[in-house]
Motif scaffolding. Sequence first.
Motif, mmCIF file in Angstrom:
data_model
loop_
_atom_site.group_PDB
_atom_site.id
_atom_site.type_symbol
_atom_site.label_atom_id
_atom_site.label_comp_id
_atom_site.label_asym_id
_atom_site.label_seq_id
_atom_site.Cartn_x
_atom_site.Cartn_y
_atom_site.Cartn_z
ATOM 1 N N GLN A 141 66.202 -72.420 15.366
ATOM 2 C CA GLN A 141 64.797 -72.746 15.128
ATOM 3 C C GLN A 141 64.421 -72.603 13.658
ATOM 4 N N ASP A 142 65.229 -71.888 12.918
ATOM 5 C CA ASP A 142 64.933 -71.641 11.507
ATOM 6 C C ASP A 142 65.610 -72.650 10.589
ATOM 7 N N PHE A 189 57.014 -63.264 12.337
ATOM 8 C CA PHE A 189 56.698 -64.681 12.500
ATOM 9 C C PHE A 189 57.220 -65.196 13.836
ATOM 10 N N ARG A 190 58.460 -64.823 14.176
ATOM 11 C CA ARG A 190 59.044 -65.348 15.399
ATOM 12 C C ARG A 190 58.402 -64.741 16.641
ATOM 13 N N VAL A 191 57.979 -63.498 16.567
ATOM 14 C CA VAL A 191 57.302 -62.874 17.704
ATOM 15 C C VAL A 191 55.976 -63.571 17.983
ATOM 16 N N ASP A 203 62.399 -66.653 4.462
ATOM 17 C CA ASP A 203 61.449 -65.627 4.007
ATOM 18 C C ASP A 203 60.871 -64.931 5.241
ATOM 19 N N TYR A 204 60.802 -63.601 5.194
ATOM 20 C CA TYR A 204 60.472 -62.844 6.390
ATOM 21 C C TYR A 204 59.516 -61.695 6.103
ATOM 22 N N PHE A 205 58.715 -61.392 7.129
ATOM 23 C CA PHE A 205 58.045 -60.108 7.261
ATOM 24 C C PHE A 205 58.659 -59.436 8.481
ATOM 25 N N LEU A 206 59.482 -58.426 8.254
ATOM 26 C CA LEU A 206 59.993 -57.597 9.336
ATOM 27 C C LEU A 206 59.105 -56.362 9.421
ATOM 28 N N ALA A 207 58.833 -55.887 10.628
ATOM 29 C CA ALA A 207 57.953 -54.727 10.796
ATOM 30 C C ALA A 207 58.432 -53.867 11.944
ATOM 31 N N GLN A 259 48.846 -53.944 16.099
ATOM 32 C CA GLN A 259 47.948 -54.097 14.953
ATOM 33 C C GLN A 259 48.102 -55.431 14.234
ATOM 34 N N ILE A 260 49.146 -56.177 14.543
ATOM 35 C CA ILE A 260 49.376 -57.442 13.844
ATOM 36 C C ILE A 260 48.433 -58.503 14.390
ATOM 37 N N VAL A 261 47.702 -59.131 13.487
ATOM 38 C CA VAL A 261 46.734 -60.163 13.854
ATOM 39 C C VAL A 261 47.312 -61.556 13.624
ATOM 40 N N LYS A 262 48.086 -61.698 12.556
ATOM 41 C CA LYS A 262 48.570 -63.035 12.183
ATOM 42 C C LYS A 262 49.866 -62.900 11.391
ATOM 43 N N ALA A 263 50.795 -63.808 11.638
ATOM 44 C CA ALA A 263 52.020 -63.912 10.853
ATOM 45 C C ALA A 263 52.310 -65.400 10.698
ATOM 46 N N GLU A 264 52.240 -65.902 9.479
ATOM 47 C CA GLU A 264 52.356 -67.345 9.295
ATOM 48 C C GLU A 264 52.934 -67.693 7.941
ATOM 49 N N ILE A 265 53.282 -68.967 7.799
ATOM 50 C CA ILE A 265 53.731 -69.536 6.528
ATOM 51 C C ILE A 265 52.559 -70.272 5.901
ATOM 52 N N ILE A 266 52.298 -70.010 4.633
ATOM 53 C CA ILE A 266 51.213 -70.691 3.924
ATOM 54 C C ILE A 266 51.739 -72.049 3.451
ATOM 55 N N LYS A 267 51.166 -73.104 3.969
ATOM 56 C CA LYS A 267 51.746 -74.435 3.757
ATOM 57 C C LYS A 267 51.188 -75.171 2.544
ATOM 58 N N ASP A 268 50.048 -74.716 2.021
ATOM 59 C CA ASP A 268 49.393 -75.491 0.961
ATOM 60 C C ASP A 268 49.732 -74.996 -0.436
ATOM 61 N N CYS A 269 50.716 -74.118 -0.572
ATOM 62 C CA CYS A 269 51.168 -73.665 -1.891
ATOM 63 C C CYS A 269 52.611 -74.108 -2.037
ATOM 64 N N THR A 270 52.821 -75.194 -2.775
ATOM 65 C CA THR A 270 54.126 -75.860 -2.778
ATOM 66 C C THR A 270 54.686 -76.042 -4.190
#
Length: 397
Positions: free
Chosen positions: A297-298, A332-334, A362-366, A373-384
């Motif tokens: 998937q990655d 992100f995957r969770v 690129d990852y956020f592992l926690a 407590q996690i509200v959001k985990a995403e890739i920012i698409k508009d900074c390229t």
Amino acid sequence: MHGFDLHNLGAYELMKILHELHKLGYQKLRWMSYMAPSGMSLRCHITTQDHIIVNQEIIFDNNQGEVWFTSVGAMTTGKDIKPLVKTFMDENPRLLEIGKGEDSEYVEWFSKLLSLAKKGHTPVFYGDYWTLPIGRIKVGKDTMPTPPTSMRLISWNIDGIKAHFDALKMLVDEYSPEVICLQKVKDINNSLGFEIEGYKRECFSAQYAGVATYVKNCLPCNTNKPHNPELSGHLLKTEFLFPSFTLYNIYTPYSNPNIDGAIEHRKKFDEALIKLVGTTPDRQIICGDMNIVVSEQDCWDGKYKRNQANFHDWERQNFTKLTESGNLIDTFRVFNPFTKEFSYFFRNDPQVRANNQGHRIDYFLASRSFVPQIVKAEIIKDCTVSTNNPILLDIMY
């Protein structure tokens, strides 16, 4: 009415003014009050989260109109606050500007505090005469939790801070993160020109690598560099006081077979990181460009098993050892289990991006304990502007 009337109100009336401002859409505004050293008055503040340090100190920010404060000698004067709401708004345009927005969790918490204040219970966030654990405030003779607070972390392989500093500032303006972790900074001089107002910065330089961590001034923390040579210029450790956790900002070496020693360097880095994470107490976050494609998937074409850098089985096995040693999740995957979105695009080719032909490296592992407590985990698409997109993690505490 004159503005002077605001300073003649009781704490309860001032809190009711803030309550009315919340109804008008200024929900980013927060209350903080504590006893003066004399014990004869209550010092009251209305400001935003950015100016409150663990609910114990206030950042006045050079009197830029971002903190309103006064001292009161009574909980209530019984005065009607309706005509004073407009007075407050007219006198504090900058405060309203930074306080505009939604924060339903805080509004709900503040409503409970207001109901206690109505009964005459004084809200004290910090006092010289008693000790309260961080995370609690005193309300009359009881205590209650401090208000719900958010933290936004952004990680980005900036691929040269000099080339992309303007884009970084735009990213900060748009997303207002509490923490920014940069990789591949490529600034061996730790240049002063790359400071960002409102943040403290720590760097660990390396010629073709380098990491930098920016933290908002309202978050107390300690950042240090590891002594391990395999991690030099590739890892910064930051320990936060409240919320209490350890953050590792890492740039994993690329196992380029065409560079002598690159694969061996990567293996030694992985070994050192696994050991470090395995000996760190619970509550940790690891973020950065980790130069690994973990699953099909990655990878845009699903061909994630290849005999090349970022795709080796031994790299993937080391990644698994890392997550197991720290009891970590891939955030992100969770939170996006079926999504095929990518953070890296070869040579930043516009057509490659348009076709979504990328990899997620690129990852956020926690720690698993962060999940509630996690509200959001995403890739920012508009900074390229670089090959890597920034990634984002939002938590509440």
